[in-house]
Design an enzyme around this catalytic site. Sequence first.
Site, PDB file in Angstrom:
ATOM      1  N   ASP A  16      23.614  49.792  60.179  1.00 42.52           N
ATOM      2  CA  ASP A  16      24.464  49.157  61.167  1.00 42.52           C
ATOM      3  C   ASP A  16      25.713  48.681  60.424  1.00 42.52           C
ATOM      4  O   ASP A  16      25.682  48.508  59.195  1.00 42.52           O
ATOM      5  CB  ASP A  16      23.710  47.974  61.785  1.00 42.52           C
ATOM      6  CG  ASP A  16      24.563  47.143  62.706  1.00 42.52           C
ATOM      7  OD1 ASP A  16      25.167  47.710  63.630  1.00 42.52           O
ATOM      8  OD2 ASP A  16      24.633  45.921  62.494  1.00 42.52           O
ATOM      9  N   LEU A  17      26.810  48.440  61.146  1.00 41.31           N
ATOM     10  CA  LEU A  17      28.038  47.982  60.492  1.00 41.31           C
ATOM     11  C   LEU A  17      28.295  46.492  60.727  1.00 41.31           C
ATOM     12  O   LEU A  17      28.172  45.687  59.818  1.00 41.31           O
ATOM     13  CB  LEU A  17      29.233  48.805  60.984  1.00 41.31           C
ATOM     14  CG  LEU A  17      29.258  50.284  60.581  1.00 41.31           C
ATOM     15  CD1 LEU A  17      30.459  50.987  61.214  1.00 41.31           C
ATOM     16  CD2 LEU A  17      29.288  50.435  59.064  1.00 41.31           C
ATOM     17  N   ASP A  18      28.622  46.129  61.970  1.00 35.03           N
ATOM     18  CA  ASP A  18      29.015  44.750  62.272  1.00 35.03           C
ATOM     19  C   ASP A  18      27.898  43.755  61.971  1.00 35.03           C
ATOM     20  O   ASP A  18      26.765  43.915  62.438  1.00 35.03           O
ATOM     21  CB  ASP A  18      29.405  44.626  63.740  1.00 35.03           C
ATOM     22  CG  ASP A  18      30.619  45.465  64.091  1.00 35.03           C
ATOM     23  OD1 ASP A  18      31.369  45.842  63.176  1.00 35.03           O
ATOM     24  OD2 ASP A  18      30.819  45.729  65.302  1.00 35.03           O
ATOM     25  N   ASP A 188      21.073  43.943  61.198  1.00 36.14           N
ATOM     26  CA  ASP A 188      20.852  42.506  61.365  1.00 36.14           C
ATOM     27  C   ASP A 188      20.225  42.140  62.694  1.00 36.14           C
ATOM     28  O   ASP A 188      19.732  41.020  62.860  1.00 36.14           O
ATOM     29  CB  ASP A 188      22.183  41.755  61.238  1.00 36.14           C
ATOM     30  CG  ASP A 188      23.098  42.011  62.433  1.00 36.14           C
ATOM     31  OD1 ASP A 188      23.397  41.059  63.158  1.00 36.14           O
ATOM     32  OD2 ASP A 188      23.502  43.161  62.638  1.00 36.14           O
TER      33      ASP A 188
END
Length: 238
Positions: A16-18, A188
């Site tokens: 995941d990025l954000d 997250d």
Amino acid sequence: MKFYRPLKRIEAITFDLDDTLYDNYEVIRHTDAQTLKFIQEFHPALADMAADRIRLMRAELLAQDAEIYHDVTEWRRQAVLLAMTRAGLSDGDAKQGAKAAMENFAYWRSKIYVPEENHEALAALAERWPLVAITNGNADPHACGLSQYFQFTLRAGPHGRAKPYSDMYKKAALKLDLPLEQILHVGDDLTTDVAGSVACGMQSCWINLREGNLMHIKDARLLPHIEISQLASLTALL
């Protein structure tokens, strides 16, 4: 590092990025402020545009088409277009304004600070495994200085429904030519990242950045395979 399920063979890692590789809250807050300022200055009829107006347009669009949330960029563009049209701009001016506003949005959206230790961890992991970015958002790894670590990036909307739907997870496995169970997904969010990846057969790593207790968090539906508190911990798997 905490283990909840036995890890199997890992042949690739998806991220995941954000809020997984960087803190996204301040980036979005600042980007929204700059985008609103741009809209207000684009045309006299928009000078008094309030941030709530765009949010109301988003809510209206979602009520009309629940599937629009899968593509947050298009959802935002249509909200800006609708707000400009309702403010009295011609169709041509509204389309031009929405396009320019989204270009402005993309510029500020890419002003992301990635901690050096995360760069180091990604570089080390990329030497061992192919890495892939899978995001529900619209951050651009190339503009953010992260693209050198990833084989490719999948975004909700253009590449399938948003996580926790399995579309992008399965597409990543197909492009990597690997079975799902040999891919570790890192994120997250306990719903979109953990539950989503585990439910479709992948291995999962929850990055717990806020010192949450997995046993007391309401949206914990499925146990991840492992839990870490910082990205650098993943290098222990090398």
